[in-house]
Write a protein that holds these residues in place. Structure first.
Motif, short mmCIF file in Angstrom:
data_model
loop_
_atom_site.label_atom_id
_atom_site.label_comp_id
_atom_site.label_asym_id
_atom_site.label_seq_id
_atom_site.Cartn_x
_atom_site.Cartn_y
_atom_site.Cartn_z
N GLY A 94 0.82 -1.21 0.00
CA GLY A 94 0.00 0.00 0.00
C GLY A 94 0.85 1.26 0.00
O GLY A 94 0.57 2.22 -0.72
N ASN A 148 1.02 4.38 -2.71
CA ASN A 148 0.83 5.78 -2.37
C ASN A 148 2.04 6.64 -2.75
O ASN A 148 1.89 7.79 -3.15
CB ASN A 148 0.50 5.91 -0.88
N GLU A 174 -8.23 8.76 1.95
CA GLU A 174 -8.82 7.42 2.05
C GLU A 174 -10.34 7.59 1.88
O GLU A 174 -10.93 8.45 2.53
CB GLU A 174 -8.60 6.83 3.44
N GLN A 208 -7.14 -0.11 1.98
CA GLN A 208 -7.86 -0.94 2.96
C GLN A 208 -9.32 -1.15 2.59
O GLN A 208 -9.88 -2.22 2.79
CB GLN A 208 -7.76 -0.30 4.36
C1 LIG Z 1 -5.49 3.15 3.77
C2 LIG Z 1 -4.12 2.59 3.83
N1 LIG Z 1 -3.18 3.06 3.00
C3 LIG Z 1 -1.93 2.56 3.01
C4 LIG Z 1 -1.57 1.57 3.88
C5 LIG Z 1 -0.17 1.02 3.86
O1 LIG Z 1 -0.17 -0.23 3.30
P1 LIG Z 1 1.11 -1.21 3.48
O2 LIG Z 1 1.15 -1.58 4.91
O3 LIG Z 1 0.81 -2.34 2.56
O4 LIG Z 1 2.29 -0.42 3.06
C6 LIG Z 1 -2.51 1.04 4.75
C7 LIG Z 1 -2.15 -0.01 5.71
O5 LIG Z 1 -2.80 -0.28 6.68
C8 LIG Z 1 -3.82 1.56 4.73
O6 LIG Z 1 -4.76 1.11 5.56
#
Ligand SMILES: Cc1ncc(COP(=O)(O)O)c(C=O)c1O
Length: 407
Positions: free
Chosen positions: A104, A108, A191, A227
């Protein structure tokens, strides 16, 4: 965790996580087993990752077959599962292009780079238009761009100075975002439903307002669906509930059904901002990860899991609300959509998660007063019913929380 495992864990694993309470060794569907053979209902789904449950036979067969054919190709060469997956994501997101990564936060980072490219392209110069407006209480990840977009002391502490060019409005307060827009702004980045912050959804009116604001000022509207995406709310993307179309989307978690994969989708109009050499990822979109994601999407489609989530979650939410009404000293409200739910508690969620675990159900806290319930999308009605009765039993046995100074 058994004492011997705990010793080995302490000796070898970096202390950046709270020490886990359990060691999991097996999973099937919604059930997982610990190293002592005790089973649990997994209502964490690996924090919204195991969308089709553990070891779904279709997923296992697909991953096994691909592992025997080709595991890695690098992006120097094309691989067909990657192309097929990108096509399927474009069918769901709209006309655009897809780039793959592994997580994630990486998705981003790519989206934040997109915002900078957009700012540079529209202002004619680098460094003039690079501000990204995010939301208070957001969580976007742990690498430097994502961390700068995550205005939480516990995430940023010790790592300052943050990357500059970020500002923060209040979720669902359009004016607080409007006030931050100026000639240096390149994008608004949100989000659709805040996950780690405690399950707080952006309203339809707010998202439409953000869309209009972006149109008015030529800003990119970027949604982090890491998420809340991939069916967790009963629509493939959570923004589909409100019918607003973003310019770019970040995905990960549920996409690979447990296999690490992240992706960004960018609308055609902005997709040409990335040119050869402007971004890359060695493992991104490898054939094994892409096949795992294709199997996940196939199961979601064939087992009609979006419909199942929409149908079953309504009754489940109603039942959780009636449980909340029985225990107002513990539960203030039920929040969320589909299977991205939280019990908004009146106190620290940790003792509740521990008690539920003792009774055989795994949950995961979010924020400082929420307990997330995130079952796989194919959880059975029976398992939901079992979970409800465990939650009821646990709440009945919990001591009344002490009032906090802030109460
Ligand atoms: C909305 C959101 N964005 C980004 C991330 C980051 O993802 P990652 O842990 O795979 O880097 C998360 C992780 O919980 C998340 O909930």
């Amino acid at each position: 965790m058994n004492p011997e495992t705990a010793k080995r864990y302490d000796r070898s694993i970096l202390g950046n996580y709270a020490k886990p309470s359990l060691t999991l060794v097996n999973g099937r569907g919604t059930q997982v087993w610990d190293e002592n053979g005790r089973s649990y209902l997994d209502f964490t789904a690996g924090i919204a990752v195991s969308a089709i449950g553990h070891s779904h036979p279709r997923w296992v067969a697909c991953v096994r077959e691909q592992a025997g054919d080709l595991v890695h190709a690098s992006n120097v060469f094309c691989n067909l599962p990657q192309v097929e997956l990108a096509e399927q994501l474009c069918e769901r997101a709209g006309p655009g292009k897809v780039m793959f990564c592994n997580s994630g936060t990486e998705a981003n980072e790519a989206l934040l780079k997109l915002a900078r490219l957009h700012g540079a392209a529209t202002s004619g110069k680098e460094g003039v238009r690079h501000k990204v407006i995010c939301a208070e209480k957001a969580f976007h990840g742990r690498t430097f761009g994502s961390m700068a977009a995550t205005p939480q002391e516990k995430i940023q502490r010790g790592f300052r100075p943050m990357l500059d060019g970020f500002a923060f409005g209040r979720l669902n307060d359009l004016d607080s975002f409007r006030r931050l827009v100026d000639e240096t702004t390149a994008a608004i980045f949100l989000e659709t439903i805040q996950g780690e912050g405690g399950i707080h959804a952006a309203t339809g009116a707010f998202l439409q307002g953000i869309r209009d604001l972006c149109n008015e000022h030529g800003l990119l509207m970027i949604l982090d669906e890491v998420q809340c995406g991939i069916g967790r709310t009963g629509r493939f993307f959570a923004f589909e509930h409100v019918g607003v179309q973003p310019d770019a989307i970040g995905m990960a978690k549920g996409l690979g059904g447990g296999f690490p994969i992240g992706a960004v989708w960018i609308a055609d109009r902005y997709a040409t901002l990335f040119t050869p050499g402007s971004h890359g990822c060695t493992f991104g979109g490898g054939p094994l990860a892409a096949s795992a994601a294709l199997a996940t999407l196939a199961v979601i489609e064939e087992e009609r899991l979006l419909e199942a989530v929409r149908e079953r979650s309504a009754a489940w939410i109603a039942e959780l609300e009636s449980i909340a009404a029985e225990f107002p000293e513990h539960v203030a409200e039920v929040r969320g959509i589909g299977y991205l739910l939280a019990l908004g508690l009146t106190s620290d969620p940790a003792p509740y998660a521990a008690a539920l675990r003792e009774h055989g159900i795994l949950t995961v806290p979010a924020g400082d007063r929420a307990l997330r319930l995130l079952p796989p999308l194919n959880v059975s009605r029976e398992d939901l019913k079992t979970a409800n009765s465990i939650v009821r039993r646990v709440l009945a046995g919990m001591p009344k929380p002490a009032a906090r100074p802030s109460d």
